[in-house]
Design a protein around this motif. Structure first.
Motif, PDB file in Angstrom:
ATOM      1  N   LYS A  75       0.836  -1.194   0.000  1.00  0.00           N
ATOM      2  CA  LYS A  75       0.000   0.000   0.000  1.00  0.00           C
ATOM      3  C   LYS A  75       0.872   1.245   0.000  1.00  0.00           C
ATOM      4  CE  LYS A  75      -0.602  -0.130   5.053  1.00  0.00           C
ATOM      5  NZ  LYS A  75      -0.180   1.182   5.523  1.00  0.00           N
ATOM      6  N   ALA A  76       0.251   2.356  -0.367  1.00  0.00           N
ATOM      7  CA  ALA A  76       0.941   3.649  -0.343  1.00  0.00           C
ATOM      8  C   ALA A  76       0.814   4.250   1.053  1.00  0.00           C
ATOM      9  CB  ALA A  76       0.349   4.582  -1.384  1.00  0.00           C
ATOM     10  N   ASN A 128       1.530   4.503 -11.416  1.00  0.00           N
ATOM     11  CA  ASN A 128       0.804   3.995 -10.254  1.00  0.00           C
ATOM     12  C   ASN A 128       1.497   2.824  -9.561  1.00  0.00           C
ATOM     13  OD1 ASN A 128      -1.466   5.795 -10.364  1.00  0.00           O
ATOM     14  ND2 ASN A 128      -2.157   4.667 -12.172  1.00  0.00           N
ATOM     15  N   LEU A 130       3.806   1.146  -7.042  1.00  0.00           N
ATOM     16  CA  LEU A 130       4.284   1.599  -5.748  1.00  0.00           C
ATOM     17  C   LEU A 130       5.760   1.254  -5.591  1.00  0.00           C
ATOM     18  CD1 LEU A 130       1.330   0.617  -3.370  1.00  0.00           C
ATOM     19  CD2 LEU A 130       1.711   2.748  -4.627  1.00  0.00           C
ATOM     20  N   GLY A 137       5.686   3.067   1.358  1.00  0.00           N
ATOM     21  CA  GLY A 137       5.254   2.905  -0.023  1.00  0.00           C
ATOM     22  C   GLY A 137       4.761   4.220  -0.607  1.00  0.00           C
ATOM     23  N   MET A 138       5.114   4.464  -1.863  1.00  0.00           N
ATOM     24  CA  MET A 138       4.740   5.711  -2.533  1.00  0.00           C
ATOM     25  C   MET A 138       4.534   5.437  -4.014  1.00  0.00           C
ATOM     26  SD  MET A 138       6.872   9.321  -2.445  1.00  0.00           S
ATOM     27  CE  MET A 138       5.997  10.875  -2.312  1.00  0.00           C
ATOM     28  N   ARG A 139       3.585   6.121  -4.627  1.00  0.00           N
ATOM     29  CA  ARG A 139       3.388   6.013  -6.068  1.00  0.00           C
ATOM     30  C   ARG A 139       4.635   6.489  -6.803  1.00  0.00           C
ATOM     31  NH1 ARG A 139       0.747   9.488  -8.223  1.00  0.00           N
ATOM     32  NH2 ARG A 139       0.088   8.432 -10.137  1.00  0.00           N
TER      33      ARG A 139
END
Length: 263
Positions: A75-76, A128, A130, A137-139
């Protein structure tokens, strides 16, 4: 850490990707012209020399390729506007990583290797996807916007240290300016002060009476590089105002207590 705004500015992925590659390429060309004496010059970043600074530029760009080879997070955890406020927590580790990277190879080799990896991995990666960056987590699309800040800020540091005139890619400069302006609006939410950084950004910030029509009573205006230097602590507020690099009108238009934004 101030909470990120629910609605953030959107950035075109292809434009940002091209800007990152362009700015990194311009720095790489300049690095290949530096002499051993220039690599030993001091910088405005503590006791880093130009050698550590150039290694750091290769490192922060190379993180894009490195993260793309690692498993994708579930997840972000980190929004784009969380990033400016998290950077200060990593200063010690960044210094350690940079020194190790600088000792590993010659600067030209670092840039050549990093360029090859970016050109291999970045064009086919989805915005998109991650990535497991330092804070969670980051895009990828958001992470690339943070790279424009790193690259523009440190290109300016390198120009200041060497006397070079490495150009600033317009789209990278725009994204850097906008992200730091939006971060100010997160740090000091409100509508009583309008901060203008033409031609790239206008934000309202600071609690107080909200302006709706006509000329705002509190206005700050400056150019992109001065804004970036203010937001990152390279230039002090009073120094910039005294040098007429900043125009500030209105009783609430003193931003000195809110700067710098980036640690």
């Amino acid at each position: 850490m101030p909470p990120a705004k629910k609605r953030t500015r959107s950035y075109d992925h292809a434009t940002i990707r091209a800007a990152v590659l362009a700015q990194f390429g311009q720095v790489g060309q300049a690095v290949n012209t530096l002499t051993p004496e220039q690599f030993a010059l001091p910088t405005r970043l503590g006791d880093w020399t130009v050698r550590e600074l150039t290694a750091h530029i290769a490192l922060v760009a190379g993180l894009v390729a490195r993260y793309l080879t690692l498993p994708e997070p579930e997840k972000a955890d980190v929004a784009l506007l969380d990033w400016p406020f998290a950077t200060v927590t990593a200063a010690g580790q960044v210094d350690e990583d940079t020194r190790a990277f600088a000792a590993a190879s010659e600067p030209g080799e670092l840039f050549a290797r990093t360029t090859a990896r970016l050109e291999e991995l970045l064009p086919t990666a989805s915005e998109n996807r991650l990535v497991p960056m330092r804070f969670g987590g980051m895009r990828l699309g958001d992470f690339l916007v943070t790279r424009t800040v790193e690259l523009i800020v440190h290109t300016d540091d390198l120009n200041a240290a060497t006397g070079l005139d490495i150009p600033y890619d317009r789209n990278a400069l725009a994204a850097c300016t906008r992200l730091l302006a939006d971060a100010l609006a997160v740090k000091a939410p409100g509508g009583s002060v309008e901060v203008r950084v033409p031609p790239f950004a206008v934000v309202q910030c600071v609690e107080g009476p909200r302006h709706t029509r006509g000329t705002p009573p509190n206005v700050v205006e400056t150019d992109p590089l001065t804004w970036i230097r203010l937001a990152t602590g390279r230039t002090g507020w009073a120094e910039a105002v005294d040098a007429a690099k900043v125009s500030a009108s209105g009783e609430r238009a003193d931003l000195s207590g809110l700067l710098p934004i980036l640690g």
